[in-house]
Design an enzyme around this catalytic site. Structure first.
Site, PDB file in Angstrom:
ATOM      1  N   GLU A 136       0.835  -1.196   0.000  1.00  0.00           N
ATOM      2  CA  GLU A 136       0.000   0.000   0.000  1.00  0.00           C
ATOM      3  C   GLU A 136       0.875   1.252   0.000  1.00  0.00           C
ATOM      4  O   GLU A 136       1.925   1.292   0.636  1.00  0.00           O
ATOM      5  CB  GLU A 136      -0.916  -0.019   1.235  1.00  0.00           C
ATOM      6  CG  GLU A 136      -1.933  -1.152   1.189  1.00  0.00           C
ATOM      7  CD  GLU A 136      -2.427  -1.568   2.555  1.00  0.00           C
ATOM      8  OE1 GLU A 136      -1.765  -1.218   3.554  1.00  0.00           O
ATOM      9  OE2 GLU A 136      -3.456  -2.240   2.630  1.00  0.00           O
TER      10      GLU A 136
ATOM     11  N   TYR B  35       4.274   2.976  13.796  1.00  0.00           N
ATOM     12  CA  TYR B  35       3.149   3.059  12.868  1.00  0.00           C
ATOM     13  C   TYR B  35       2.123   4.083  13.334  1.00  0.00           C
ATOM     14  O   TYR B  35       1.570   4.839  12.531  1.00  0.00           O
ATOM     15  CB  TYR B  35       2.495   1.688  12.704  1.00  0.00           C
ATOM     16  CG  TYR B  35       2.963   0.915  11.501  1.00  0.00           C
ATOM     17  CD1 TYR B  35       2.194   0.820  10.352  1.00  0.00           C
ATOM     18  CD2 TYR B  35       4.196   0.262  11.504  1.00  0.00           C
ATOM     19  CE1 TYR B  35       2.621   0.101   9.245  1.00  0.00           C
ATOM     20  CE2 TYR B  35       4.646  -0.457  10.405  1.00  0.00           C
ATOM     21  CZ  TYR B  35       3.839  -0.533   9.274  1.00  0.00           C
ATOM     22  OH  TYR B  35       4.279  -1.234   8.176  1.00  0.00           O
TER      23      TYR B  35
END
Length: 588
Positions: A82, A201
């Site tokens: 992605e 993240y």
């Protein structure tokens, strides 16, 4: 090497580095990191292409950037990476790589135009009960306790998270939330994974928390990433005279160690037919250490993918390097003792007819043959024992794909449980069985499942190291991009260590490549720093709004923010910039 941001640095062209004409480069591995490093050597380092050599153990470049048409098996996609607009170094790279399809355009131009015309949006991020959209899809369903745990993790320094698992810092309330379901299935996190990486993240992608349920922040290539990204890179490098050596496995890099000084002195090949290469300090060596797709095996409609776990060349090379100096990392932390309850299987399903199309359209509200992005990323199946999911990219996904064919990628995060329709663990399943399980969850009538699955072509893929990026780790387990004292040796790719950015991304591969080239050649241009959304108060306030499922301040309790506002009093902030910020974030 230094970091920068803004157009002043982004559009600058550096001077030619001193003595670059006396230098050469040897890149081990032909994945995205190596190809990017070669481009940066030519474009920014102004090294002549014929002084660059790339060694790859496979017969083609690309590494984990999939997919491929195999004449014996069919279409194969091991996975998809992605991407988003704030991958600063990857777009810096592809602005300079010509498109293979559009004369006068770069790969970035082509990608930008495509995603403007056909933006990503998922109408069903999660389904259950055989094809029904999750009732509360779109909400994060985090409890106040779970939000507090999330904020607490973001505030902990990395040194306090060494070898800590995600399950060590979150309670069961957090794991029951939609947030975790979206997060885990989008990024492939498991409860046993590294809390240190989870923290990175959170900070790296805090600006996407509001779009976790619709994936509108993602961007996708026209075809599979091998054809759309790797082939233009390969063509560009070949046109500049870069030497590709296939299939050539490097067994070791012998390094001379004297005090703090480290010099790569010899490249040793696994095949004794290739003579070792003697190196000087003018011979730069860039090593892609480790690989998540190393030792991949494939099944077919009738057979599961073999469950082999051979180390493969990239892991063996890293182990041989690490044996020479602790500064070269600890590969065993990543390639050994991988938990059984992890993602190891994906599959590529090619449907030859349209019997599956109505079920896909009912869920994603898009005609898969329209040429538009279909699922915009993964559709996850909440009540699947495998935590099964599927993704359908723009069709055709391959240049040679026929108009009647539909290519679907599937994966399951839990490998230790039997399926809901197929009573087997996912790693034990043939291609037909992987397809049957998907058809069941899509709501295909059970009496039609076997016939449709038998007519399709499904290729299971076993990837023993696919989740190794996320193994719990400590500081120093990954080598620095350029270890302290290294004169001509750098590590690139997702098992090298650079600050703030997150592994399992194309951006990390390109970032480490740029940092390595700029450091060893002393390129006088800034490396674009990681997007600073975690330092933007507007993003943080907006994130609070989404974490609490679109509630305003008077509906939620925020001890760490409310106390400040309470002391000031809401009346005192009326007409101020703080009121404006809170209103923009929909908190007032």
């Amino acid at each position: 090497m230094y970091y920068s941001k803004g157009n002043y640095e982004a559009f600058a062209r550096p001077r030619k580095p001193a003595n670059v004409d006396d230098k050469s480069a040897h890149l081990i591995g032909a994945g995205l990191a190596s190809l990017a490093a070669a481009v940066f050597l030519i474009r920014d380092g102004q090294m002549k292409g014929d002084r660059i050599h790339i060694y790859e153990e496979l017969p083609l470049p690309g590494g984990t950037m999939d997919g491929i048409w195999n004449e014996q098996k069919g279409y194969i996609i091991r996975g998809g990476r992605e991407m988003e607009v704030h991958f600063e170094t990857i777009w810096d790279l592809f602005r300079s790589v010509p498109s293979l399809e559009t004369p006068g355009a770069s790969v970035l131009d082509e990608y930008y135009w495509l995603n403007k015309e056909d933006p990503s949006f998922s109408y069903a991020r999660v389904i259950e009960m055989r094809g029904q959209r999750l009732a509360d899809d779109g909400k994060l369903t985090l409890t106040p306790k779970a939000i507090e745990e999330l904020v607490h993790l973001a505030l902990i320094p990395e040194e306090k998270l060494q070898d800590v698992k995600i399950s060590d810092v979150f309670s069961e309330e957090f794991f029951q939330s939609n947030f975790w379901l979206y997060w885990a299935t989008m990024f492939a996190f498991e409860p046993w994974a590294s809390a240190m990486e989870m923290r990175r993240y959170i900070l790296r992608f805090v600006h996407h928390i509001g779009t976790l349920s619709n994936l509108s922040s993602l961007r996708f290539t026209k075809y599979n990433q091998y054809e759309s990204l790797i082939k233009p890179l390969e063509k560009f490098l070949e046109s500049n005279g870069v030497h590709f050596h296939y299939p050539t496995e490097v067994h070791n890099i012998e390094v001379s160690l004297h005090g703090d000084k480290k010099v790569a002195k010899k490249i040793v090949f696994a095949d004794k037919k290739n003579e070792p290469i003697t190196l000087t300090e003018n011979d730069l060596v860039f090593v892609t250490n480790g690989s998540i797709t190393e030792s991949s095996t494939y099944g077919d409609n009738e057979h599961p993918a073999p469950g082999d776990r051979d180390l493969g060349g990239s892991w063996k090379l890293w182990k041989n390097l690490a044996a020479q100096d602790p500064a070269f990392g600890k590969p065993g932390k990543f390639c050994e003792n991988i938990p059984a309850a992890n993602w190891v299987i994906s599959g590529t399903i090619t449907f030859p007819d349209d019997r599956i199309v109505p079920y896909i359209e009912r869920i994603s509200k898009k005609d898969p043959h329209s040429g538009s992005i279909v699922t915009s990323g993964p559709v996850s199946i909440k009540d699947s024992n495998w935590l099964y999911g599927y993704s359908i990219s723009r069709q055709p996904h391959f240049h040679v794909q026929k108009s009647n064919e539909l290519v679907v990628w599937v994966y399951g995060l839990f490998s230790d449980k039997p399926g809901n329709f197929v009573p087997k663990k996912i790693a034990e399943c043939s291609g037909i069985e992987l397809c049957e399980e998907l058809l069941y969850h899509l709501g295909v009538p059970e009496n039609e499942i076997k016939e449709i699955a038998a007519a399709a072509n499904t290729i299971p893929c076993h990837m023993p190291y696919i989740t190794s990026y996320f193994m719990p780790r400590a500081l120093g387990d990954r080598p620095l991009v350029v270890p302290h004292g290294s004169q001509n040796l750098a590590f690139i790719g997702n098992f090298a260590e650079t600050v703030r950015d997150t592994v399992f991304t194309t951006e990390y591969s390109v970032r480490t490549a740029m940092e390595a080239v700029y450091t060893l050649l002393n390129v006088d241009r800034g490396v674009p720093e990681v997007f600073d959304s975690s330092f933007d108060v507007r993003v943080l306030l907006n994130t609070i709004y989404y974490l609490y499922d679109h509630k305003s301040l008077d509906e939620i309790k925020l001890p760490w923010l409310a106390s400040v506002i309470e002391k000031m009093g809401l009346k005192k902030i009326q007409g101020t910039y703080l009121e404006e910020l809170l209103k923009d974030a929909k908190l007032l």
